[in-house]
Design an enzyme around this catalytic site. Structure first.
Site, PDB file in Angstrom:
ATOM      1  N   ARG A 108      20.450  47.467  -2.422  1.00 50.76           N
ATOM      2  CA  ARG A 108      20.643  46.157  -3.034  1.00 50.76           C
ATOM      3  C   ARG A 108      19.345  45.646  -3.664  1.00 50.76           C
ATOM      4  O   ARG A 108      19.350  44.647  -4.389  1.00 50.76           O
ATOM      5  CB  ARG A 108      21.135  45.180  -1.964  1.00 50.76           C
ATOM      6  N   SER A 109      18.250  46.308  -3.439  1.00 54.48           N
ATOM      7  CA  SER A 109      16.949  45.824  -3.892  1.00 54.48           C
ATOM      8  C   SER A 109      16.623  46.331  -5.297  1.00 54.48           C
ATOM      9  O   SER A 109      16.517  47.538  -5.510  1.00 54.48           O
ATOM     10  CB  SER A 109      15.859  46.291  -2.919  1.00 54.48           C
TER      11      SER A 109
END
Length: 213
Positions: free
Chosen positions: A12-13
């Site tokens: 998700r980063s």
């Protein structure tokens, strides 16, 4: 003797995505072993430590990630769908999370097969390059194949062998190294937090005399 670098990383980063080419270059340039250690995002791991009703931090991350991608010459777009199901106005995280647990588990299995960084590179490019509907059709399967892996085999493996103990061990190891966010690279107990710290890590490897390939 090969030197080990632990790579704590999240699907998700955006910064985890942006560091992947640098990780591959690092491994190509130095005699190092990159231990890919995926973690769950803070949004589901320790959401109280990051997400509040204050929008400034998220707005800054979006601005910074876009310009960092431009500086690096990498395609970039907000993922559709987001790997985390979350209301970005209230930051409330949904109970049902159909993507992130599977993605992180697949990352664990890819790491078990010695291709964690390759998997991270191809899957994160699929998610973060701006292409919509990364989760539909054969897109995940093709990206997995580009990493030298078979998606169906990985899915079968994470059903047979629960990846959560490994994921939780990665969380604990990240905290023990003094880290909290991703990407964090740890070499000889020294953490290097952030995509823009990979050059500092290269400097450290040179300073301590890690051989070049």
């Amino acid at each position: 003797m090969t030197n080990t670098i632990d790579v704590f990383w999240s699907f998700r980063s955006p910064y985890s995505y942006l560091v992947t080419p640098g990780l591959l270059r690092l491994r190509n340039d130095f005699e190092v072993d990159l231990q890919f250690r995926p973690v769950l995002p803070i949004a589901v791991r320790t959401k109280e430590s990051l997400f509040t009703a204050d929008q400034r931090r998220v707005k800054y991350i979006i601005i910074d990630a876009f310009r960092r991608a431009e500086l690096l010459g990498m395609p970039f777009g907000r993922p559709s769908p987001d790997p985390i199901v979350q209301d970005m106005q209230t930051f409330e995280v949904a109970e049902e999370q159909p993507y992130i647990y599977r993605l992180t588990g697949l990352g664990i299995e890819a790491a078990r097969r010695g291709k964690g960084v390759e998997f991270a590179y191809h899957i994160s490019h699929l998610i973060w390059s701006g292409e919509p509907d990364w989760n539909k059709g054969d897109k995940l399967a093709l990206a997995t194949a580009a990493a030298g892996l078979d998606l169906a085999e990985l899915d079968t493996a994470i059903i047979a062998t629960n990846p959560m103990p490994d994921i939780e061990a990665n969380h604990a190891a990240l905290e023990a190294a003094g880290g909290w966010g991703v990407p964090t690279m740890v070499f000889n107990g020294e953490p290097f937090f952030g995509q823009d710290r990979i050059d500092t890590l290269r400097w450290r490897l040179e300073k301590v005399g890690v051989p070049r390939r």
